[in-house]
Design an enzyme around this catalytic site. Structure first.
Site, short mmCIF file in Angstrom:
data_model
loop_
_atom_site.label_atom_id
_atom_site.label_comp_id
_atom_site.label_asym_id
_atom_site.label_seq_id
_atom_site.Cartn_x
_atom_site.Cartn_y
_atom_site.Cartn_z
N LYS A 24 0.84 -1.22 0.00
CA LYS A 24 0.00 0.00 0.00
C LYS A 24 0.87 1.25 0.00
O LYS A 24 2.02 1.25 0.45
CB LYS A 24 -0.96 0.03 1.20
CG LYS A 24 -0.30 0.09 2.59
CD LYS A 24 -0.04 1.49 3.13
CE LYS A 24 0.64 1.44 4.49
NZ LYS A 24 1.61 2.44 4.77
N ASP A 151 -3.03 -1.53 9.71
CA ASP A 151 -3.08 -1.51 8.24
C ASP A 151 -3.71 -2.78 7.66
O ASP A 151 -3.94 -2.85 6.45
CB ASP A 151 -1.66 -1.38 7.67
CG ASP A 151 -1.06 0.00 7.90
OD1 ASP A 151 -1.82 0.94 8.19
OD2 ASP A 151 0.17 0.11 7.78
#
Ligand code: ATP
Length: 311
Positions: A24, A151
């Site tokens: 990401k 996350d």
């Protein structure tokens, strides 16, 4: 179940799944105050990208984690590995023994600010549920993911999303254009907690103002205007990462000199992320950066990509 006959003996082959686990980027990261639980209040815009680890999960007589690939040296393969923790958590949740072999082929830099460990954990949740034929509700999966790390929920779902809380509360965001990124990797990782501590120190010294909100960036993502997006990339952790690693200034400068529309530190760093106009432009920037001697390696990637998926 397929039975393979070897001589007179029927063998049940090990069943396995392969999961693509994307890294990401934070297109925007605003770090708020330190909460009582030790986490900072975040407001972030995440995007999953095409750079991914590959996680293969196979039935085995005990839980076992193996890693290979460039940055895998030194990453623990025991309980400290997030993939291991994900297997134990899901097994407990569905009432099974976590008897699987997890083989991780790392492409995402370790401690590089791209959520490498979190995405491996997300891949194990998704892959193991598929291997065992367990159908989990979205909310159930999100809750398990959030237990593993801030996350991990985003890494399960991928795409482009706004994250609040400590990053685990997600709202999907629309990104009309494919964004082409150039990623400059450093030879040495940065510890995420150390970068947050440095930010707290800089703020206590009164040198770090907080960012404005991400509404303009979200509008630019909807319109698909890449140069507008470039001007709105923001990372509150950048000054702290640069304070710990001043050499990254040269990398950021080299990316801009190579023609990138913008360049910032990825998450807690030390990876530097640069936005290109299109795929050809990204290849050009990557080639120039690779020749500039300001990072260990360079990769082009694009987003948004889907979250952790069985392939
Ligand atoms: P984030 O962007 O979420 O802060 P990061 O990408 O900077 O994370 P990771 O690659 O997740 O960092 O690694 C952080 C630490 O987690 C490393 O010190 C590493 O040893 C440990 N770790 C545990 N499991 C894994 C894994 N599967 N892959 C990589 N690192 C792992």
């Amino acid at each position: 179940m397929t039975l393979i006959t070897v001589g007179f003996v029927s063998v049940i082959p090990n069943r396995s799944v392969v999961v693509r686990a994307p890294g990401k980027l934070n297109l925007y990261l605003k770090v708020g105050d330190l909460r009582e639980d030790g986490y900072h209040e975040l407001s972030t815009v995440f995007q999953s990208v095409s750079l991914a680890d590959e996680v293969t999960i196979a039935e085995h007589h005990e839980l076992h984690v193996r890693l290979r690939g460039g940055g895998a040296v030194g990453v623990p393969t025991d309980r400290r590995n997030l993939a291991w923790q994900a297997a134990e958590l899901l097994a407990e949740h569905v009432g099974r023994d976590p008897n699987v072999d997890i083989a991780i082929l790392k492409s995402i830099p370790v401690a590089g600010g791209m959520a490498g460990g979190s995405t491996d954990a997300a891949a194990v949740l998704v892959g193991l549920a598929a291997l065992w034929g367990e159908e989990l509700e979205r909310e159930e999966l999100l809750e398990l993911a959030a237990e593993l790390g801030s996350d991990v929920p985003f890494c399960v779902f991928g795409g482009t999303a706004i994250g609040t809380g400590r990053g685990e509360l997600l709202t999907s965001a629309l990104a009309r254009a494919t964004l082409h990124w150039v990623l400059a990797f450093s030879g040495e990782g940065l510890s995420t907690p150390a970068v947050y501590r440095e930010l707290d120190r800089l703020r206590a010294a009164g040198t770090q103002p907080k960012a404005t909100d991400c509404d303009e960036l979200l509008r630019a993502l909807v319109s698909g205007d890449v140069s507008q997006v470039a001007g709105l990339l923001h990372n509150d952790l950048q000054p702290a990462a640069l304070s710990l690693r001043p050499d990254l200034r040269r990398t950021l400068l080299a990316g801009r000199e190579a023609g990138a529309l913008a360049g910032i530190i990825a998450g807690s760093g030390p990876t530097c992320m640069f936005l290109a106009e299109d795929a050809h432009h990204a290849v050009d920037i990557a080639a120039q950066l690779a020749g500039a001697g300001v990072c260990q390696s360079v990769r082009a990637a694009h987003g948004p990509a889907r979250g952790a998926r069985v392939v």
